[in-house]
Design a protein around this motif. Structure first.
Motif, PDB file in Angstrom:
ATOM      1  N   THR A  15       0.866  -1.181   0.169  1.00  0.00           N
ATOM      2  CA  THR A  15       0.160  -0.120   0.185  1.00  0.00           C
ATOM      3  C   THR A  15       0.832   1.232  -0.143  1.00  0.00           C
ATOM      4  N   ALA A  16       1.931   1.343   0.620  1.00  0.00           N
ATOM      5  CA  ALA A  16       2.760   2.485   0.965  1.00  0.00           C
ATOM      6  C   ALA A  16       3.504   2.744  -0.289  1.00  0.00           C
ATOM      7  N   VAL A  17       3.941   1.738  -1.034  1.00  0.00           N
ATOM      8  CA  VAL A  17       4.681   1.864  -2.369  1.00  0.00           C
ATOM      9  C   VAL A  17       3.822   2.168  -3.599  1.00  0.00           C
ATOM     10  N   GLN A  18       2.352   1.893  -3.530  1.00  0.00           N
ATOM     11  CA  GLN A  18       1.517   2.218  -4.489  1.00  0.00           C
ATOM     12  C   GLN A  18       0.935   3.551  -4.082  1.00  0.00           C
ATOM     13  N   ARG A  19       0.991   3.958  -2.788  1.00  0.00           N
ATOM     14  CA  ARG A  19       0.534   5.525  -2.692  1.00  0.00           C
ATOM     15  C   ARG A  19       1.401   6.429  -3.403  1.00  0.00           C
ATOM     16  N   LEU A  20       2.795   6.093  -2.802  1.00  0.00           N
ATOM     17  CA  LEU A  20       3.725   6.976  -3.444  1.00  0.00           C
ATOM     18  C   LEU A  20       3.722   7.008  -4.964  1.00  0.00           C
TER      19      LEU A  20
ATOM     20  N   PRO B  60       8.954  10.002  -6.046  1.00  0.00           N
ATOM     21  CA  PRO B  60       9.811   8.816  -6.429  1.00  0.00           C
ATOM     22  C   PRO B  60      10.637   8.195  -5.240  1.00  0.00           C
ATOM     23  N   VAL B  61      10.621   6.963  -5.088  1.00  0.00           N
ATOM     24  CA  VAL B  61      11.442   6.272  -4.104  1.00  0.00           C
ATOM     25  C   VAL B  61      12.967   6.131  -4.518  1.00  0.00           C
ATOM     26  N   VAL B  62      13.754   7.352  -4.034  1.00  0.00           N
ATOM     27  CA  VAL B  62      15.208   7.583  -4.467  1.00  0.00           C
ATOM     28  C   VAL B  62      15.979   6.574  -3.813  1.00  0.00           C
ATOM     29  N   LYS B  63      15.694   6.173  -2.500  1.00  0.00           N
ATOM     30  CA  LYS B  63      16.642   5.152  -1.883  1.00  0.00           C
ATOM     31  C   LYS B  63      15.965   4.416  -0.890  1.00  0.00           C
ATOM     32  N   VAL B  64      16.464   3.335  -0.669  1.00  0.00           N
ATOM     33  CA  VAL B  64      15.777   2.578   0.591  1.00  0.00           C
ATOM     34  C   VAL B  64      16.803   2.256   1.489  1.00  0.00           C
ATOM     35  N   GLN B  65      16.417   2.399   3.093  1.00  0.00           N
ATOM     36  CA  GLN B  65      17.123   1.844   3.947  1.00  0.00           C
ATOM     37  C   GLN B  65      16.714   0.403   4.234  1.00  0.00           C
ATOM     38  N   VAL B  66      17.611  -0.527   4.131  1.00  0.00           N
ATOM     39  CA  VAL B  66      17.165  -1.867   4.143  1.00  0.00           C
ATOM     40  C   VAL B  66      17.392  -2.234   5.839  1.00  0.00           C
ATOM     41  N   SER B  67      16.392  -2.044   6.742  1.00  0.00           N
ATOM     42  CA  SER B  67      16.597  -2.113   8.097  1.00  0.00           C
ATOM     43  C   SER B  67      15.360  -2.895   8.743  1.00  0.00           C
TER      44      SER B  67
ATOM     45  N   ALA C 209       7.784  -5.400  -2.850  1.00  0.00           N
ATOM     46  CA  ALA C 209       6.914  -4.305  -3.411  1.00  0.00           C
ATOM     47  C   ALA C 209       7.634  -3.415  -4.435  1.00  0.00           C
ATOM     48  N   LEU C 210       9.016  -3.086  -3.867  1.00  0.00           N
ATOM     49  CA  LEU C 210       9.887  -1.991  -4.517  1.00  0.00           C
ATOM     50  C   LEU C 210      10.461  -2.761  -5.931  1.00  0.00           C
ATOM     51  N   LEU C 211      10.864  -3.823  -5.497  1.00  0.00           N
ATOM     52  CA  LEU C 211      11.830  -4.411  -6.908  1.00  0.00           C
ATOM     53  C   LEU C 211      11.584  -5.628  -7.415  1.00  0.00           C
TER      54      LEU C 211
ATOM     55  N   GLY D  14       8.858  -5.694  -9.453  1.00  0.00           N
ATOM     56  CA  GLY D  14       8.437  -5.172 -10.816  1.00  0.00           C
ATOM     57  C   GLY D  14       9.625  -4.423 -11.129  1.00  0.00           C
ATOM     58  N   PRO D  15       9.276  -3.565 -12.194  1.00  0.00           N
ATOM     59  CA  PRO D  15      10.408  -2.725 -12.583  1.00  0.00           C
ATOM     60  C   PRO D  15      10.841  -1.743 -11.567  1.00  0.00           C
ATOM     61  N   VAL D  16      12.067  -1.504 -11.642  1.00  0.00           N
ATOM     62  CA  VAL D  16      12.975  -0.737 -10.640  1.00  0.00           C
ATOM     63  C   VAL D  16      12.336   0.625 -10.527  1.00  0.00           C
ATOM     64  N   ALA D  17      12.030   1.247 -11.571  1.00  0.00           N
ATOM     65  CA  ALA D  17      11.473   2.800 -11.645  1.00  0.00           C
ATOM     66  C   ALA D  17      12.234   3.548 -10.773  1.00  0.00           C
ATOM     67  N   GLY D  18      13.684   3.518 -11.073  1.00  0.00           N
ATOM     68  CA  GLY D  18      14.597   4.494 -10.263  1.00  0.00           C
ATOM     69  C   GLY D  18      14.878   4.254  -8.891  1.00  0.00           C
ATOM     70  N   CYS D  19      14.375   3.282  -8.226  1.00  0.00           N
ATOM     71  CA  CYS D  19      14.765   2.934  -6.758  1.00  0.00           C
ATOM     72  C   CYS D  19      15.917   1.980  -7.049  1.00  0.00           C
ATOM     73  N   ASP D  20      17.052   2.393  -7.022  1.00  0.00           N
ATOM     74  CA  ASP D  20      18.321   1.574  -7.309  1.00  0.00           C
ATOM     75  C   ASP D  20      19.481   1.758  -6.202  1.00  0.00           C
ATOM     76  N   HIS D  21      19.119   2.380  -5.145  1.00  0.00           N
ATOM     77  CA  HIS D  21      19.995   2.658  -4.170  1.00  0.00           C
ATOM     78  C   HIS D  21      19.560   2.088  -2.733  1.00  0.00           C
ATOM     79  N   LEU D  22      20.144   1.159  -2.273  1.00  0.00           N
ATOM     80  CA  LEU D  22      19.750   0.373  -1.082  1.00  0.00           C
ATOM     81  C   LEU D  22      20.853   0.589  -0.269  1.00  0.00           C
ATOM     82  N   GLU D  23      20.672   0.836   0.985  1.00  0.00           N
ATOM     83  CA  GLU D  23      21.640   1.015   2.468  1.00  0.00           C
ATOM     84  C   GLU D  23      21.195   0.121   3.280  1.00  0.00           C
TER      85      GLU D  23
END
Length: 378
Positions: free
Chosen positions: A222-227, A233-240, A318-320, A322-331
């Motif tokens: 739901t969160a990813v679809q809302r954005l 754009p989801v520019v970056k993801v904190q993998v936490s 949810a982010l990856l 399907g297509p990345v759509a620019g969400c390519d930085h994971l930390e």
């Protein structure tokens, strides 16, 4: 560490260096040898990604001196390290004995925050690998929620306009990502769509911290679809992963009360909200709870405590998925190693490096399950 998504997009995976206290260039170079080189060796990978944290004074020094930037880039290269993202949330003194609410200062109504972020952007332009598509900087979600008044809102709007304008003149594409966090002006993705409605999405977006997402009791899909619907754009993801417990009366939970960081606590659906874990424990609320306490991804807390790795996995899917759509930085951003209960706390650099390497391996394996393939170094 680089991976290729099934759609062809290169995805960068890094570990966040805000777990280390160094705040000047000599200290940063030392931490590259003491920690980053060890992590790379543990993973047996030729190139390791870093989500570099630069405190404000060293960021200003680097931004003002091209030779210093060249030196830092060289020191990264010779160690097999690369930087495509910076962690610009903490301003300075992030590993001080007591941080708490100070981490939210200066906020985005204060001109120092804009100066710091633009300093980081200028530094990142020269640290980016030559073949990197773009860089990113994560930052705080405008500020702590209280006080937050009309003049602050107006100042933030001006600052974000100036930020996008400044980024547009850089020689390499750099995007800044605002990171929703419990207790802040932007606590969840719904608030992000409200407070960031007028930003320029070419340069600004969201950093989705999966522990924060869990603490807000948000459904990842739901969160990813809302954005996506609102064009943020989801520019970056904190993998936490956050700490979770069904019954807050269990004695083991009290071991996570500590003086350095804020550990905002939310009961199911955020029916009850507390700004720190000790406040939550004193309330007598019955739970279940999720606690803003980043726990190691690969090592489950002592039962019946849990980690929200289910949210982490669902969020990455949810982010990856399907297509990345620019969400390519994971930390991977477990900055709390030094305040974990003693039985889980590393006793030296070797143990800490091994733990961080195990977290990166965990994240890499989750990404492999989603169909991403590890790339050979360039």
């Amino acid at each position: 560490m680089r991976l290729r998504h099934p759609d062809g997009q290169v995805v960068h995976l890094a570990y966040g260096t805000n777990v280390h206290p160094a705040e000047d260039l000599p200290g940063i170079l030392t931490q590259l040898d003491v920690y980053a080189a060890r992590v790379r060796s543990c993973l047996d990978t030729p190139v390791l990604g870093l989500g570099l944290w630069l405190a404000a004074p060293v960021a200003a020094a680097l931004a003002g001196d091209a030779e210093l930037r060249r030196r830092l880039r060289h020191e990264l290269d010779v160690r097999g390290l690369e930087v495509v993202t910076l962690n610009g949330f903490p301003y300075e003194a992030f590993q001080a004995p007591v941080v708490k609410k100070a981490v939210y200062l200066p906020d985005w109504a204060d001109p120092r925050r804009l100066r710091y972020t633009m300093d980081l952007a200028r530094v990142l332009v020269d640290l980016l690998p030559d073949d990197a598509e773009r860089g990113s900087i994560s930052t705080l979600p405008l500020g702590w929620r209280d006080p937050w008044d009309g003049p602050q809102v107006a100042a933030v709007h001006r600052a974000l306009d100036q930020l996008a304008y400044g980024l547009s003149f850089l020689d390499r594409p750099i995007r800044v990502a605002f990171e929703p966090e419990p207790g802040c002006v932007i606590e969840n993705t719904l608030q992000a769509t409200v407070h960031l409605a007028r930003i320029d999405p070419r340069y600004l977006g969201v950093c989705l911290d999966l522990a924060h997402l869990a603490c807000a009791w948000e459904d990842p899909v739901t969160a990813v679809q809302r954005l996506a619907r609102t064009g943020l754009p989801v520019v970056k993801v904190q993998v936490s992963a956050a700490l979770a417990v069904d019954d807050p009366s269990v004695p083991a939970l009290a071991d996570y009360v500590e003086p350095r960081f804020m550990h905002q606590t939310r009961s199911r659906g955020c029916a009850a909200s507390f700004d720190d874990l000790d406040e939550a424990l004193a309330s007598g609320d019955g739970g279940p709870w999720r606690v803003h306490y980043h726990v190691p991804l690969h090592a489950s807390p002592e039962p019946p405590l849990q980690a929200t790795t289910d949210v982490l996995r669902a969020g990455l899917a949810a982010l990856l998925g399907g297509p990345v759509a620019g969400c390519d930085h994971l930390e991977v951003e477990t900055y709390t190693w030094g305040v974990l209960p003693e039985s889980q706390r590393p006793t030296g650099p070797e143990q800490l490096a091994a733990g961080m390497a195990a977290e990166l391996a965990y994240a890499r394996d989750v990404l492999h399950d989603l169909g991403l393939k590890t790339l050979e170094p360039r």
